[in-house]
Design an enzyme around this catalytic site. Structure first.
Site, PDB file in Angstrom:
ATOM      1  N   GLU A   1     -47.554  -2.980  32.515  1.00 30.03           N
ATOM      2  CA  GLU A   1     -47.173  -2.242  32.128  1.00 30.03           C
ATOM      3  C   GLU A   1     -45.860  -1.496  32.731  1.00 30.03           C
ATOM      4  OE1 GLU A   1     -47.429   0.949  28.888  1.00 30.03           O
ATOM      5  OE2 GLU A   1     -49.093  -0.989  28.439  1.00 30.03           O
TER       6      GLU A   1
ATOM      7  N   CYS B   1     -41.100   3.343  36.078  1.00 29.26           N
ATOM      8  CA  CYS B   1     -42.463   3.792  36.357  1.00 29.26           C
ATOM      9  C   CYS B   1     -42.699   2.665  36.458  1.00 29.26           C
ATOM     10  CB  CYS B   1     -42.690   4.427  35.473  1.00 29.26           C
ATOM     11  SG  CYS B   1     -44.773   4.758  35.569  1.00 29.26           S
TER      12      CYS B   1
ATOM     13  N   CYS C   1     -57.642  -0.770  36.569  1.00 26.52           N
ATOM     14  CA  CYS C   1     -58.306   0.622  38.131  1.00 26.52           C
ATOM     15  C   CYS C   1     -59.280   0.771  37.082  1.00 26.52           C
ATOM     16  CB  CYS C   1     -57.266   2.247  37.217  1.00 26.52           C
ATOM     17  SG  CYS C   1     -57.197   3.095  38.324  1.00 26.52           S
TER      18      CYS C   1
ATOM     19  N   CYS D   1     -61.048   7.797  35.430  1.00 23.90           N
ATOM     20  CA  CYS D   1     -60.509   9.320  34.866  1.00 23.90           C
ATOM     21  C   CYS D   1     -60.684   9.015  33.414  1.00 23.90           C
ATOM     22  CB  CYS D   1     -59.102   9.475  35.593  1.00 23.90           C
ATOM     23  SG  CYS D   1     -58.619  10.169  37.320  1.00 23.90           S
TER      24      CYS D   1
ATOM     25  N   CYS E   1     -57.431   8.787  30.840  1.00 22.79           N
ATOM     26  CA  CYS E   1     -56.709   7.409  31.538  1.00 22.79           C
ATOM     27  C   CYS E   1     -56.712   6.658  30.097  1.00 22.79           C
ATOM     28  CB  CYS E   1     -56.813   7.692  32.823  1.00 22.79           C
ATOM     29  SG  CYS E   1     -54.924   6.603  33.400  1.00 22.79           S
TER      30      CYS E   1
ATOM     31  N   CYS F   1     -49.469   5.905  28.300  1.00 21.43           N
ATOM     32  CA  CYS F   1     -49.288   4.406  29.433  1.00 21.43           C
ATOM     33  C   CYS F   1     -50.693   3.965  29.151  1.00 21.43           C
ATOM     34  CB  CYS F   1     -49.200   5.528  30.960  1.00 21.43           C
ATOM     35  SG  CYS F   1     -48.191   6.891  30.539  1.00 21.43           S
TER      36      CYS F   1
END
Ligand code: SAH
Length: 340
Positions: free
Chosen positions: A90, A103, A110, A114, A117, A331
């Site tokens: 993305e 961005c 990932c 977190c 997220c 996101c």
């Protein structure tokens, strides 16, 4: 096979010398890849056919394909791109008064974990190549018919977990023979990988580093970010101070405001005390709700009060403007939808 768009101009020259080719061919190829932004070697029409065939045989060229584009009323565009191995990334284009900001993602998924997220929920699939980070910018410029003037590496992934590719990407993006973006217009955000912050400082790039702090004390930070179990806030801030000393670039601290978790006046005062005396900027981000999590943003007045308390205590702070609110969803959620 090596990705052609990830090679520096010097590496291209060496590779071409080994093929018995003159060095101006490297300049031509670099121009095709980074100025004309071609999708294939075949399009490099001023190269001899035999050279094109050799390049096609010996190198790969990872090119992104547009899968989904969402356009918001404020002009913000959210993109989902497919990679050659059917993975997806993305990227977002935002229009500010000072120019067009993109961005980008630095990894597919990932592994930082977190809690608030969405990008980390499925774990890490793989690192993105330098050429694949460039491609996000190139394809957006092509699709939107604009020039990108600012870059933030704040999409999916932990950029410092892919440090070698990240620094190579920045050198390619800022190369005078390529897109030639100014280092000053680049911000990289990290959850706080301390040794990598120190390595990045040694690269002496004039880029801004943003640290995801999110809590004023270690105990609270550990409930939000697993990385806080590895490095204390004190160690992390010491590395950030050294980054500022080495580069002269003012640090930016990100603080996602989560209702009832880290958004009280007491937290604001503790944050101000923690950052006191530092030449820095705090970016407050009202948390973006993630379907799989139960976090909520504070009410607007509470966020504003938090910011005022920081300012009153000598800390520069702004609340991040929400771009593309009507196409929002946190996101990483476009990609997650595709994976389901
Ligand atoms: N891995 C990098 C980049 C992540 S995204 C980092 O950790 O800094 C950029 C910022 O958005 C980070 O500060 C991240 O903590 C924050 N963020 C992630 N999910 C969020 C959410 N749902 N709401 C608000 N901020 C979020």
């Amino acid at each position: 096979m090596t990705d052609l768009r990830s090679l520096t101009i010097e590496e291209l020259k060496t590779a071409l010398a080994e093929m018995g080719q003159p060095s101006f061919r490297a300049d031509q190829i670099f121009d095709w890849l980074h100025r004309k932004k071609v999708r294939s070697v075949e399009e490099m029409s001023n190269l001899p056919k035999t050279l094109r065939e050799t390049l096609e045989r010996d190198f790969s060229l990872s090119t992104l394909t547009l899968h989904t584009r969402q356009i918001s009323r404020d002009g913000t565009r959210k993109y989902l791109f497919l990679l050659p191995d059917r993975q997806a990334v993305e990227s977002v284009l935002m229009h500010y008064d000072y120019g067009n900001t993109v961005c980008i993602s630095s990894q597919v998924g990932c592994r930082m974990g977190c809690r608030f997220c969405a990008s980390t929920i499925g774990g890490l699939s793989r690192n993105l190549l330098p050429g694949e980070m460039l491609e996000q910018i190139y394809r957006i410029e092509e699709d939107a018919g604009i020039t990108v003037n600012h870059l933030v590496v704040m999409g999916t992934g932990e950029p410092l977990d892919n440090l070698e590719n990240l620094t190579r990407f920045i050198r390619l993006l800022t190369h005078p023979a390529g897109k030639n973006l100014s280092e000053r217009n680049i911000t990289v955000s990290t959850c706080g990988l301390v040794p990598q912050i120190r390595l990045l400082a040694q690269e002496h790039l004039g880029i801004t580093l943003a640290l995801s702090l999110h809590a004023p004390d270690d105990a609270l930070r550990r409930t939000m970010m697993p990385i806080a179990n590895r490095y204390t806030i004190a160690e992390t801030l010491a590395a950030c101070d050294d980054y500022f000393a080495a580069t002269g670039r003012r640090m930016s601290y990100e603080y996602s405001l989560v209702r009832g978790v880290n958004d009280s006046p007491g937290h604001a005062l503790a944050l101000a005390a923690l950052l006191k005396g530092r030449n820095c900027h705090v970016n407050l981000i009202p948390v973006n709700p993630v379907a799989e999590r139960s976090y909520e943003a504070p009410r607007e007045a509470e966020g504003a009060h938090f910011q005022k308390l920081l300012e009153k205590n000598g800390i520069n702070a702004t609340i991040r403007k929400r771009m593309g609110a009507d196409i929002d969803g946190a996101c990483g959620q476009l990609r997650r939808r595709l994976m389901e």
